[in-house]
Design an enzyme around this catalytic site. Structure first.
Site, PDB file in Angstrom:
ATOM      1  CB  SER B 145     -55.611  -3.802 -15.066  1.00 29.87           C
ATOM      2  OG  SER B 145     -56.446  -4.743 -14.429  1.00 29.87           O
ATOM      3  CG  ASP B 221     -55.012 -10.780 -18.473  1.00 36.05           C
ATOM      4  OD1 ASP B 221     -55.308 -11.144 -17.315  1.00 36.05           O
ATOM      5  OD2 ASP B 221     -54.849  -9.600 -18.806  1.00 36.05           O
ATOM      6  CG  HIS B 254     -53.399  -8.607 -15.793  1.00 36.06           C
ATOM      7  ND1 HIS B 254     -54.373  -8.176 -16.671  1.00 36.06           N
ATOM      8  CD2 HIS B 254     -53.513  -7.803 -14.701  1.00 36.06           C
ATOM      9  CE1 HIS B 254     -55.059  -7.174 -16.118  1.00 36.06           C
ATOM     10  NE2 HIS B 254     -54.544  -6.919 -14.929  1.00 36.06           N
TER      11      HIS B 254
END
Lengths: 277, 277
Positions: B145, B221, B254
């Site tokens: 991320s 995600d 995620h």
């Protein structure tokens, strides 16, 4: 029943459910890992019992077990370690009350109303799991520390119920160590005869089934000498001819880094028994 | 320097250190995994950059990377994601200030004094790591991320410094998404030209080295469409002939369950480059 987490993991799904436990008289959260094979038919189930202070999250986030469960096609069920909720009795300290159910049925007030983790793990939880068509009734059981005690005692008390059992750093003789004396005194009262029904070292002496015990224990575990005392289990097993593989692991402590390092061996051990049936 | 955790793990050691960072003007904690091979001579090093809200603990407790690092003989260094301490500026919200350093050198007040994560990761941290005789100067970099953004941009800006780079769910175009616009506006000011030096999609356009990019992205995600936008990186790489392997992973979100599922592939990818040199 409500699914509160649902996350893809190693080709399967790491779920968390909230369900009503009639045994405990409260809502409980449970982690369930479904391997990819569960989409195609019933898979055997490994029950994992966690240690003091844990809930269902510790094992599912830290042990790395999903990889091996996916390889072997095994469902892993990881329940919480005590009843929960505002009306459930609790105590000061991490080793009694919430997060510290010790896998017994309490007989003493104020614990007796909700603290029935033995019945929950041995009966209600498997019935709930096996109502799902992706779960078979081939069962294995394992756990860590207080949960290692739970796995060993529940397997020893229920011949034929589990195809295999293992433990990491288990409390093998709760009747003889501070953690167990405090919890059993509170939950079961001062009659130490009642404690023997939940003490692996005592249960080995009368076990009707010689289910082999696999135990991993770190030799740098900070609780080794004061609370765990695996040599007591070794002596009891030797005296009774009960099969035990006790592996002392050099340098390892009581943490999830230890569990992660050897959970693959344990799952392979359980897979062999679960897939043989 | 102080070692604050030291735990046996997959035959090696998962350590955590606290050291003084002159670059950041504060003490920093860093996770370092030493594989068993590190006892016998220098091992290559994978730098792992974590995402928003993380410190050094998230990756070392949840990713399950130690197993693969032990297989391949790779040290993994997992730093914190921002400067820390009572005199370090902070902001409301999880996406600016502490836990959200974004791997840039801030030029704007009140951030400029401590928020120099770019220099810390690219220069000070490797120098500190490589002062240890068990670490070689063969480097790889990866992250998740915000940390995927850090890994891609730091590798692209430093040709020859890293032998390989990869990312999970990276913020590939911070200049074009809310997380990046908020952080870059605060740390770098409103001149968007300055932002391009820390935007992977922009950096690919002028990259002096065609270091192949490995990117895994879950298609479930929750931040995919609003913050991550991997198709922007794909288009930039296609336009420039920059090698990219973008793997869209069906069903994954995620979380660390996603990272755990594919970190083995990434470590194998890095091991191939690190061991080839």
């Amino acid at each position: 029943m409500e699914r509160i987490e649902h996350r893809a993991c190693f080709g399967g799904w790491q779920d968390v459910y909230r369900h009503r436990s009639e045994t405990l008289g409260c809502d409980m959260t449970v982690g369930v890992y479904f391997p990819p094979q569960a989409a195609d038919g019933p898979c055997p189930v490994l029950y994992w019992l966690s240690g003091l202070t844990c809930n269902e999250q510790n094992f599912i986030t830290k042990a790395g077990a999903q990889r091996y469960a996916a390889e072997h096609g095994i469902i892993i069920v990881a329940p919480d370690t005590s009843p929960r909720g505002n009306d459930v009795a609790d105590a000061e300290g991490y080793d009694l009350g919430k997060g510290a159910g010790f896998y017994v049925n309490a007989t003493q007030d104020p614990w007796a109303k909700h603290y029935r983790m033995y019945d929950y793990i041995a009966d209600e939880l498997p019935a709930w799991v096996e109502a799902d068509p992706s779960a078979s009734d081939a069962r294995a059981i394992s756990g860590h520390s207080m949960g290692g005690h739970g796995a060993l005692t529940i397997a020893l008390k229920n011949p034929g119920r589990y195809r295999s059992v293992s433990a990491f750093s288990p409390i093998v003789a709760p009747s003889q160590v501070p953690w167990g004396e405090k919890a059993f005194g509170a939950y079961l009262g001062e009659d130490r005869e009642a404690w023997k029904q939940h003490d692996a070292v005592e249960l080995v002496k009368s076990a009707k089934e010689k289910l082999p015990l696999l135990v991993d224990q770190g030799d740098a575990d900070e609780f080794l000498d004061g609370q765990l005392k695996p040599h007591l289990l070794q002596a009891a097993c030797e005296a009774m001819g009960h099969p035990l593989e006790l592996r002392m692991q050099s340098g390892y402590d009581h943490s999830y880094y230890f569990i992660a390092s050897f959970i693959g061996d344990h799952i392979a051990h359980h897979a062999k028994a679960l897939r043989a049936g």
